[in-house]
Design an enzyme around this catalytic site. Structure first.
Site, PDB file in Angstrom:
ATOM      1  CE1 TYR A 110      -2.629 -30.795 -18.920  1.00 35.82           C
ATOM      2  CE2 TYR A 110      -1.881 -31.130 -16.670  1.00 35.82           C
ATOM      3  CZ  TYR A 110      -1.961 -31.555 -17.978  1.00 35.82           C
ATOM      4  OH  TYR A 110      -1.367 -32.735 -18.340  1.00 35.82           O
ATOM      5  CE  LYS A 114       0.687 -29.989 -19.921  1.00 36.17           C
ATOM      6  NZ  LYS A 114       1.280 -30.664 -18.728  1.00 36.17           N
TER       7      LYS A 114
END
Length: 301
Positions: A145, A173
């Site tokens: 992320y 992400k």
């Protein structure tokens, strides 16, 4: 499964449309397991094929490891194999992240979401070693992320290429939003790419993203599925139309923040998940009226 214009890699591990699910609390602020199961079932039955638990929108900073695992087990019991369960396992403490990763794996998670260590501002070597250490703790695939607005330090392109060589790092992400740079990285790394910022969901699909991890998906899961499906089938005009329809929710999220938007919006839809824990606060009455207006414009109320 995607068979058209969208990228296919990562679907087996992370799905296509994920919701970063809120953690429900009762009137006393305690974890509400039944509400969590109800919400998970609602999202999955309306087109969501992956749920992120104990992420930022799940109020990970203010929930204990025990609460995180209890919710994960309960949601797993509720939805079974009908959706991928991605457990948040990211902190700014590598040892704590390893503990969280192992506990999540034992509780039945299908994959892990690991954020760049925040607040500590590690070097790129520190970032690499953090992800490497967590990735070696379990046999679950990891989505890295990258969210500089919260972590301060971005994952540099060279570091992402190094991470891509680790066997269990499978996806990103992206809440950095640099589509130009990511276009090259998608091709170079072979990692599955997921939009981590709702305003950019449709643009990300156009450059090779597999899907998105959404907050507004709490309130408009069917619309997100329809947008994805239309893009995948080449119905670009319809996909753009749906993207524009979702704009009021995107604006509301920018005003309220993801947790407050999702919890207040679900309440307006008749799905009670409680209020946020401090330091996040529920919207004011005037903010709720503005949210009601935006949800009506979008057609989800």
């Amino acid at each position: 499964m995607s068979t058209g214009l969208t990228a296919n890699n990562g679907i087996e591990e992370f799905g296509t449309i994920a919701v970063a699910m809120v953690t429900p609390f009762d009137a006393n602020g305690a974890l509400d397991i039944k509400a969590g199961q109800k919400l998970a079932a609602h999202l999955v039955s309306n087109g969501i094929d992956s749920l992120v638990l104990a992420g930022t929108t799940g109020e990970s900073p203010t929930t204990s490891l025990e609460e995180k695992i209890d919710l994960l087990k309960a949601v797993k019991a509720e939805v079974g194999d009908s959706a991928k369960l991605i457990a948040g396992a990211g902190t700014n403490n590598t040892a704590a992240s390893v503990e969280m990763a192992r506990a999540s794996a034992e509780a039945g998670a299908d994959a892990l979401l690991v954020v760049t260590p925040y607040y500590s501002k590690p070097s790129q070597e520190g970032i690499y070693q953090h992800f490497r250490t967590v990735s070696e703790a379990t046999d679950l695939p990891i989505c890295a992320y990258d969210i500089p607005p919260r972590s301060v330090v971005p994952i540099a392109p060279d570091t992402l290429c190094r991470l891509a060589a680790l066997p269990m790092i499978k996806a990103v992400k992206d809440a950095k939003g640099d589509i130009t740079a990511a276009t090259t990285l998608i091709a170079e790394t072979g990692l599955a790419w997921y939009s981590g910022d709702d305003p950019l969901n449709l643009p990300w699909l156009s450059v090779g993203a597999t899907g998105f991890i959404s907050v507004i998906g709490h309130l408009a899961p069917q619309l997100l599925r329809e947008m994805y499906t239309n893009f995948n089938q080449g119905n670009l005009e319809k996909a753009r139309e749906i993207n524009a329809q979702l704009a009021p929710l995107v604006a509301a999220q920018a005003r309220l923040g993801g947790v407050s938007l999702a919890k207040a919006g679900l309440r307006l839809q008749g799905i009670e998940v409680g209020d946020p824990r401090l330091p996040i606060v529920a919207p004011s009455e005037s903010e709720i009226e503005d949210l009601r207006r935006d949800m009506n414009k979008t057609g989800v109320l």
